[in-house]
Design a protein around this motif. Structure first.
Motif, PDB file in Angstrom:
ATOM      1  N   SER A   1       0.811  -1.222   0.000  1.00  0.00           N
ATOM      2  CA  SER A   1       0.000   0.000   0.000  1.00  0.00           C
ATOM      3  C   SER A   1       0.842   1.269   0.000  1.00  0.00           C
ATOM      4  O   SER A   1       0.485   2.250  -0.672  1.00  0.00           O
ATOM      5  N   ALA A   2       1.935   1.297   0.746  1.00  0.00           N
ATOM      6  CA  ALA A   2       2.756   2.516   0.777  1.00  0.00           C
ATOM      7  C   ALA A   2       3.322   2.821  -0.604  1.00  0.00           C
ATOM      8  O   ALA A   2       3.352   3.982  -1.040  1.00  0.00           O
ATOM      9  N   HIS A   3       3.765   1.795  -1.321  1.00  0.00           N
ATOM     10  CA  HIS A   3       4.271   1.998  -2.679  1.00  0.00           C
ATOM     11  C   HIS A   3       3.163   2.522  -3.589  1.00  0.00           C
ATOM     12  O   HIS A   3       3.389   3.390  -4.438  1.00  0.00           O
ATOM     13  N   GLN A   4       1.957   1.971  -3.397  1.00  0.00           N
ATOM     14  CA  GLN A   4       0.818   2.400  -4.202  1.00  0.00           C
ATOM     15  C   GLN A   4       0.466   3.862  -3.939  1.00  0.00           C
ATOM     16  O   GLN A   4       0.123   4.613  -4.855  1.00  0.00           O
ATOM     17  N   ILE A   5       0.572   4.279  -2.675  1.00  0.00           N
ATOM     18  CA  ILE A   5       0.292   5.670  -2.337  1.00  0.00           C
ATOM     19  C   ILE A   5       1.278   6.593  -3.052  1.00  0.00           C
ATOM     20  O   ILE A   5       0.903   7.618  -3.630  1.00  0.00           O
ATOM     21  N   SER A   6       2.555   6.237  -3.040  1.00  0.00           N
ATOM     22  CA  SER A   6       3.557   7.031  -3.754  1.00  0.00           C
ATOM     23  C   SER A   6       3.221   7.121  -5.236  1.00  0.00           C
ATOM     24  O   SER A   6       3.306   8.193  -5.845  1.00  0.00           O
ATOM     25  N   ALA A   7       2.820   5.992  -5.829  1.00  0.00           N
ATOM     26  CA  ALA A   7       2.530   5.965  -7.259  1.00  0.00           C
ATOM     27  C   ALA A   7       1.308   6.810  -7.596  1.00  0.00           C
ATOM     28  O   ALA A   7       1.306   7.551  -8.588  1.00  0.00           O
TER      29      ALA A   7
ATOM     30  N   ARG B   1       5.239   9.367   2.818  1.00  0.00           N
ATOM     31  CA  ARG B   1       5.048   9.381   1.364  1.00  0.00           C
ATOM     32  C   ARG B   1       3.953  10.359   0.929  1.00  0.00           C
ATOM     33  O   ARG B   1       3.712  10.519  -0.268  1.00  0.00           O
ATOM     34  N   GLY B   2       3.244  10.970   1.893  1.00  0.00           N
ATOM     35  CA  GLY B   2       2.269  11.993   1.544  1.00  0.00           C
ATOM     36  C   GLY B   2       0.816  11.638   1.757  1.00  0.00           C
ATOM     37  O   GLY B   2      -0.077  12.342   1.257  1.00  0.00           O
ATOM     38  N   ALA B   3       0.534  10.566   2.505  1.00  0.00           N
ATOM     39  CA  ALA B   3      -0.864  10.208   2.776  1.00  0.00           C
ATOM     40  C   ALA B   3      -1.586  11.351   3.467  1.00  0.00           C
ATOM     41  O   ALA B   3      -1.044  12.005   4.352  1.00  0.00           O
ATOM     42  N   ASN B   4      -2.821  11.582   3.064  1.00  0.00           N
ATOM     43  CA  ASN B   4      -3.638  12.652   3.643  1.00  0.00           C
ATOM     44  C   ASN B   4      -4.417  12.218   4.867  1.00  0.00           C
ATOM     45  O   ASN B   4      -4.986  13.050   5.570  1.00  0.00           O
ATOM     46  N   GLY B   5      -4.448  10.919   5.117  1.00  0.00           N
ATOM     47  CA  GLY B   5      -5.210  10.443   6.259  1.00  0.00           C
ATOM     48  C   GLY B   5      -5.268   8.936   6.276  1.00  0.00           C
ATOM     49  O   GLY B   5      -4.660   8.253   5.433  1.00  0.00           O
ATOM     50  N   PHE B   6      -6.042   8.412   7.233  1.00  0.00           N
ATOM     51  CA  PHE B   6      -6.141   6.973   7.432  1.00  0.00           C
ATOM     52  C   PHE B   6      -7.549   6.612   7.858  1.00  0.00           C
ATOM     53  O   PHE B   6      -8.238   7.400   8.495  1.00  0.00           O
ATOM     54  N   MET B   7      -7.933   5.384   7.516  1.00  0.00           N
ATOM     55  CA  MET B   7      -9.250   4.862   7.883  1.00  0.00           C
ATOM     56  C   MET B   7      -9.074   3.547   8.637  1.00  0.00           C
ATOM     57  O   MET B   7      -9.305   2.459   8.100  1.00  0.00           O
TER      58      MET B   7
END
Length: 297
Positions: A164-170, A197-203
Motif C-alpha cells: 500500500s505505501a508503494h501504491q500511495i507514492s505511485a 510518502r504523503g498520505a492525507n489520512g487513514f481509515m
C-alpha cells in the motif's frame, strides 16, 4: 470539494446478543470517536460488515450515524454494491441524508469500462466527493488516474492494494492535482511510511482511534520520532487484529465501554478464547496512558 485530512475511523456495526441491530451502541461509537479526536467517520464499508446488512438495515444505520454526528464530524458513507444499480440506490440515499462524501469498493466482477461506468454513476448520483476504495479488480495506477481526471466528484483514493505505501507514492506521483488526497487503510499498519510518502489520512477501525489521532498529531507537528514511539505502542493491537480479525475490534470496544456485544455476522469468524482476551486486556492496559477517552460511559 472539501479537503479531507486526518483520522477517519471505520465504524463497526454493533449487534445485540440475538443478532439484532444495536442502535444504542452505534450512537455511543459515534460519540466515542468525537471525544477521541477523530477528524471524520466512515460507514458502512467492509469493516462494518456492510455486505451482511439488508438494504433497509443499511440505510437505517447510516441515518443513525449522520444524525448522531450532527455536523461535529464529516461522515463518508459507503455506497458500494454488487452492481451499478445497487450502488445508485445507496448513493441516492447518501445524498438525501446529506452525507459529506461517499466511498465505494469496485464491483467484484466487471471490465474496466464497467467499473468506470459504476463509479461515474455513483458520482453523478451522489454529487458528493467520492473516495475510490482501491483493493483489487485490476485497477492499475493509470486507470485510477483516468477516473480522477475524467469523472467529476471523484477526488480521493483509499489505498489498500499491496504494497500500500508503494501504491500511495505511485498514485500521488501520477495523479497530480486531480487527486485531493490518498488515505491508508489496513488498520494503519504501515502508517508512518505512508505519512512520509504523503498520505492525507487513514481509515482504521475505532478501538484505538484516540491513539491513531495522537500518531497523526505528533507527525503533523513535526515530531516524527514521537509519532513513531506512539505507533510502536499501538502495533501489538494492530498485529492482534491482523491475526484474529475484526472480532478483536469489537471485543476491545466492549472493554472500552462502547459495545455490549461482540456478535459478528461474518460467517466462520474465529472467536477469542480466554488467552486471546487476556492478551487483548494486557495490550489495552499498556495503551491506557495514550487513551484520550477513559472507559466510555
Amino acid at each position: 470539494m472539501s479537503n479531507f485530512r486526518g483520522i477517519f475511523p471505520v465504524l463497526q456495526t454493533p449487534f445485540k446478543a440475538d443478532g439484532e441491530l444495536d442502535i444504542k451502541s452505534l450512537k455511543r461509537e459515534v460519540d466515542f470517536c468525537v471525544q477521541a479526536g477523530a477528524h471524520g467517520l466512515v460507514y458502512p464499508v467492509l469493516g462494518s460488515e456492510f455486505q451482511f446488512l439488508a438494504e433497509k438495515e443499511r440505510h437505517q444505520l447510516v441515518e443513525v450515524v449522520v444524525n448522531e454526528a450532527d455536523g461535529r464530524l464529516p461522515v463518508v458513507v459507503g455506497v458500494a454494491g454488487q452492481n451499478k444499480a445497487e450502488a445508485i440506490i445507496h448513493a441516492e440515499h447518501a445524498a438525501k441524508i446529506q452525507a459529506d462524501a461517499v466511498i465505494a469498493l469496485p464491483p467484484s466482477k466487471g471490465s474496466l469500462e464497467e467499473i468506470k461506468d459504476y463509479y461515474k454513476a455513483i458520482a453523478q448520483t451522489a454529487q458528493l466527493p467520492v473516495f475510490i476504495q482501491h483493493t483489487h479488480a485490476g485497477m492499475d495506477i493509470l486507470f485510477l488516474k483516468q477516473l480522477l481526471d475524467e469523472v467529476e466528484f471523484i477526488k480521493y483514493v483509499k489505498e489498500e492494494s499491496h504494497p500500500s505505501a508503494h501504491q500511495i507514492s505511485a498514485v500521488l506521483e501520477k495523479a497530480g492535482s486531480s487527486c485531493l488526497g490518498v488515505f491508508g487503510g489496513a488498520h494503519g499498519r504501515w502508517m508512518l511510511s505512508e505519512l512520509h510518502r504523503g498520505a492525507n489520512g487513514f481509515m482504521p477501525a475505532v478501538e484505538g482511534v484516540d491513539v491513531h489521532v495522537q500518531v497523526w498529531n505528533a507527525y503533523q507537528s513535526g515530531d516524527e520520532v514521537g509519532a513513531r514511539r506512539i505507533f510502536n505502542q499501538l502495533l501489538p493491537l494492530i498485529n492482534l487484529i491482523s491475526i484474529l480479525g475484526l472480532n478483536v475490534c469489537k471485543e476491545a470496544l466492549i472493554m472500552r465501554g462502547v459495545f455490549e456485544s461482540a456478535v459478528m455476522r461474518i460467517p466462520d469468524t474465529v472467536s477469542l478464547d480466554a488467552e486471546d482476551r487476556r492478551e487483548l486486556e494486557i495490550i489495552l492496559e499498556d495503551l491506557k496512558p495514550l487513551f484520550n477517552v477513559p472507559k466510555f460511559t
